[in-house]
Design an enzyme around this catalytic site. Structure first.
Site, PDB file in Angstrom:
ATOM      1  N   TYR A  26       0.565  -0.944  -0.075  1.00 50.21           N
ATOM      2  CA  TYR A  26      -0.052   0.161   0.010  1.00 50.21           C
ATOM      3  C   TYR A  26       1.025   1.302   0.100  1.00 50.21           C
ATOM      4  O   TYR A  26       0.897   2.157  -0.621  1.00 50.21           O
ATOM      5  CB  TYR A  26      -0.643   0.052   1.060  1.00 50.21           C
ATOM      6  CG  TYR A  26      -1.995   1.005   1.352  1.00 50.21           C
ATOM      7  CD1 TYR A  26      -3.324   1.368   0.484  1.00 50.21           C
ATOM      8  CD2 TYR A  26      -1.279   2.277   1.904  1.00 50.21           C
ATOM      9  CE1 TYR A  26      -3.995   2.301   0.279  1.00 50.21           C
ATOM     10  CE2 TYR A  26      -2.412   2.822   2.231  1.00 50.21           C
ATOM     11  CZ  TYR A  26      -3.542   3.338   1.198  1.00 50.21           C
ATOM     12  OH  TYR A  26      -4.197   4.539   1.215  1.00 50.21           O
TER      13      TYR A  26
ATOM     14  N   PHE B 204      -7.863  20.885 -24.223  1.00 44.81           N
ATOM     15  CA  PHE B 204      -8.455  20.106 -25.339  1.00 44.81           C
ATOM     16  C   PHE B 204      -9.904  20.160 -23.939  1.00 44.81           C
ATOM     17  O   PHE B 204     -10.365  20.284 -23.001  1.00 44.81           O
ATOM     18  CB  PHE B 204      -7.334  19.131 -25.034  1.00 44.81           C
ATOM     19  CG  PHE B 204      -7.789  17.732 -26.040  1.00 44.81           C
ATOM     20  CD1 PHE B 204      -7.919  18.108 -27.199  1.00 44.81           C
ATOM     21  CD2 PHE B 204      -8.416  16.358 -25.898  1.00 44.81           C
ATOM     22  CE1 PHE B 204      -8.660  17.475 -28.739  1.00 44.81           C
ATOM     23  CE2 PHE B 204      -9.279  15.680 -26.732  1.00 44.81           C
ATOM     24  CZ  PHE B 204      -8.668  16.551 -28.100  1.00 44.81           C
ATOM     25  N   ASP B 205     -10.451  19.275 -24.426  1.00 46.37           N
ATOM     26  CA  ASP B 205     -11.793  18.668 -24.201  1.00 46.37           C
ATOM     27  C   ASP B 205     -12.196  18.650 -22.425  1.00 46.37           C
ATOM     28  O   ASP B 205     -12.564  19.703 -22.292  1.00 46.37           O
ATOM     29  CB  ASP B 205     -12.561  18.331 -24.839  1.00 46.37           C
ATOM     30  CG  ASP B 205     -11.828  16.156 -24.806  1.00 46.37           C
ATOM     31  OD1 ASP B 205     -11.039  16.151 -24.264  1.00 46.37           O
ATOM     32  OD2 ASP B 205     -12.683  15.950 -25.633  1.00 46.37           O
TER      33      ASP B 205
ATOM     34  N   ASP C 272       0.835  21.009 -20.420  1.00 42.21           N
ATOM     35  CA  ASP C 272       0.189  19.665 -19.981  1.00 42.21           C
ATOM     36  C   ASP C 272       1.045  18.585 -21.658  1.00 42.21           C
ATOM     37  O   ASP C 272       0.670  19.056 -22.484  1.00 42.21           O
ATOM     38  CB  ASP C 272      -1.069  20.072 -20.687  1.00 42.21           C
ATOM     39  CG  ASP C 272      -2.250  18.839 -21.659  1.00 42.21           C
ATOM     40  OD1 ASP C 272      -1.852  17.609 -20.523  1.00 42.21           O
ATOM     41  OD2 ASP C 272      -3.310  18.976 -21.268  1.00 42.21           O
TER      42      ASP C 272
ATOM     43  N   ALA D 128       1.431  14.961 -22.070  1.00 43.17           N
ATOM     44  CA  ALA D 128       1.281  14.339 -22.623  1.00 43.17           C
ATOM     45  C   ALA D 128       1.695  13.240 -23.933  1.00 43.17           C
ATOM     46  O   ALA D 128       2.090  12.408 -23.835  1.00 43.17           O
ATOM     47  CB  ALA D 128      -0.511  14.287 -23.157  1.00 43.17           C
TER      48      ALA D 128
ATOM     49  N   LYS E 241      -0.085   8.067 -23.282  1.00 43.01           N
ATOM     50  CA  LYS E 241       0.328   8.760 -24.361  1.00 43.01           C
ATOM     51  C   LYS E 241       1.452   8.398 -24.112  1.00 43.01           C
ATOM     52  O   LYS E 241       1.637   7.284 -24.571  1.00 43.01           O
ATOM     53  CB  LYS E 241       0.169  10.294 -24.816  1.00 43.01           C
ATOM     54  CG  LYS E 241      -1.147  10.089 -25.413  1.00 43.01           C
ATOM     55  CD  LYS E 241      -2.048  10.563 -23.999  1.00 43.01           C
ATOM     56  CE  LYS E 241      -3.541  12.078 -24.363  1.00 43.01           C
ATOM     57  NZ  LYS E 241      -4.209  11.564 -22.870  1.00 43.01           N
TER      58      LYS E 241
ATOM     59  N   HIS F  18     -19.500  16.065 -27.142  1.00 45.50           N
ATOM     60  CA  HIS F  18     -19.725  14.893 -28.349  1.00 45.50           C
ATOM     61  C   HIS F  18     -19.111  13.600 -27.225  1.00 45.50           C
ATOM     62  O   HIS F  18     -19.453  12.913 -28.327  1.00 45.50           O
ATOM     63  CB  HIS F  18     -17.700  15.128 -28.848  1.00 45.50           C
ATOM     64  CG  HIS F  18     -17.298  15.960 -28.330  1.00 45.50           C
ATOM     65  ND1 HIS F  18     -17.200  17.142 -26.894  1.00 45.50           N
ATOM     66  CD2 HIS F  18     -15.754  15.541 -28.161  1.00 45.50           C
ATOM     67  CE1 HIS F  18     -16.197  16.717 -26.706  1.00 45.50           C
ATOM     68  NE2 HIS F  18     -15.076  15.723 -26.744  1.00 45.50           N
TER      69      HIS F  18
END
Length: 458
Positions: A70, A122-123, A213, A215, A256, A448
């Protein structure tokens, strides 16, 4: 010299082969929304490059050494070492995926009335900003408006526009500057080191945290080595590390460039900010040394971060994206230029001039790709970005009507990409046959992902 791909398949999964009638039935069942289509009815899945890649034998081998205790498990420390080799921050916190990292960090930095400035949110990034009562302002560089220009760094943030906001009446409201590398919402375009250095200086002069960001940090680093003068002899690893050095912190979905089906991290210099994030992680994700991830995943991520900066792998990604973009253009479908690495972006508005934005041409092309060839793709146009009224009628269209063909890592070969190009060519021969769409149901946020649509004759 012939191109040799730097890997071979060790495990395979069957591809569903469906008929056109079966695909029409599935579209009807799914409300003509690619996100609702069952994966076992998709032949070529280019919906996302997030968590869809193939893991390596070394990732699988390391996963067998997973420590699932843990707190303070060995797998965490191997993960942290691998991240810190690229990301020189004092604090590295694992979480289960990128949007969780966004939620935790943005909660600590933003709130009602605050502003997040970005090259492009982004979304889910935008949703995580706006759910806090903050505003997400996109300030992409002017070159991003020209889809056809072969300019090297169309993902850059507009430094002068950021400077003007910070110096203006809203400057005190800016809680963060977020630079996405590569710029997914801006056509997968990279950000230059010169641009990062400039925005870093502006952010620090105004005391505003600069967050990456990250990714697709490895893919951005590779394109810097290929396109930016002065970095030709740099390794992708050195470029990536320099990019992180220029920022105050980072969030990164490792689904990614972590080459894993799961995982993300938050990296920060500031101890007080990290402490606030850590409390949130423990309350909502898991203890600070696993953040909702298994030891199995932490080991896969640690090895994935070592593999992703291999120049042979990155060069192969670039060649595959360029190959598909070239074939698409030969088929009569224009793409955003130049190609990046994680996908190509089709210009649906240009291919389907008989469809006005209120008929959602990007969405129409995405549905046509599935109907005609079992190919799943994502729309980045007015369905995703447009402003709707209470009747789900389009009020303000998106700047462009695009379809993203995202390329999962180490999954498809040239024969699969040739098939995609053949389906595009078939659609492009009679584009007027592609119907428009209307929305029959849409949620207020992230529509979307969950909306339902119906084809209409135009």
């Amino acid at each position: 010299m012939p191109h040799l791909r730097p890997f071979v398949a060790a495990v395979v999964r069957p591809i569903p082969i469906t008929t056109r009638e079966q695909r029409i039935q599935e579209l009807d069942r799914a409300g003509h929304n690619p996100f609702n289509i069952q994966a076992d009815r998709v032949s070529i899945d280019l919906l996302s490059d997030s968590g869809t890649g193939a893991v390596s034998i070394d990732q699988q081998a390391w996963a067998q050494r997973a420590d699932e205790r843990y707190a303070g498990a060995e797998s965490y420390y191997r993960f942290r070492e691998s991240v810190r080799d690229i990301v020189p921050y004092r604090h590295v916190m694992p979480v289960h995926q990128g949007r969780a990292a966004e939620r935790v960090l943005f909660t600590a930095l933003l709130g009602p009335g605050k502003i997040s400035l970005s090259n492009t949110h982004f979304d889910t990034t935008r949703a995580n900003v706006e759910r806090l009562g903050a505003a997400a302002w996109d300030l992409p560089c002017p070159e991003a408006q020209d889809l056809d220009a072969d300019l090297p760094f169309k993902g850059n943030i507009d430094v002068e526009a950021v400077r003007n906001v910070l110096a203006g009446p809203d400057g005190h409201r800016v809680g963060q500057i977020l630079v996405t590398i590569t710029n997914n919402g801006g056509g997968g375009q990279p950000v230059s080191m010169a641009n990062l250095e400039a925005i870093s200086a502006v952010a620090r002069a105004h005391g505003v945290p600069l967050i990456l960001d990250a990714a697709r940090f490895a893919e951005n680093a590779w394109l810097v080595t290929q396109r930016e003068p002065g970095y030709e002899q740099w390794s992708p690893r050195a470029v990536a590390r320099r990019a992180f050095e220029l920022a105050d912190g980072a969030v990164a979905s490792l689904k990614k460039d972590g080459l894993s089906p799961e995982g993300a991290f938050i990296g920060l210099h500031d101890t007080e900010l990290a402490d606030r994030c850590e409390v949130d992680i423990i309350a909502t994700e898991g203890f600070r040394t696993y953040g909702g991830l298994t030891g199995h995943t932490l080991e896969q991520l640690a090895q994935g971060l070592r593999e992703v900066l291999d120049p042979h792998y990155l060069a192969d990604r670039e060649r595959e994206a360029a190959f598909l973009a070239d074939r698409a253009r030969e088929a009569g479908v224009d793409t955003v230029r130049p190609s990046g690495l994680h996908g190509i972006y089709l210009n649906a508005g240009r291919l389907l001039p008989h469809l006005q934005p209120q008929h959602f041409p990007g969405h129409s092309l995405a549905c046509a790709l599935y109907r005609e060839g079992g190919i799943r793709a994502a729309e980045l146009g007015s369905l995703y970005l447009g402003e709707l009224d209470s009747n789900n009628e389009l009020v303000t269209p998106a700047p462009f009507e695009l379809v993203r063909l995202a390329l999962p890592r180490r999954v498809y070969d040239h024969s699969h990409l040739e098939y995609v190009a053949e389906i595009l060519a078939a659609i492009a021969k009679n584009p007027e046959r592609v119907p428009g769409y209307r929305i029959s149901h849409a949620p207020q946020v992230l529509r979307h992902f969950r909306c339902r649509t119906e084809p209409i004759a135009v």
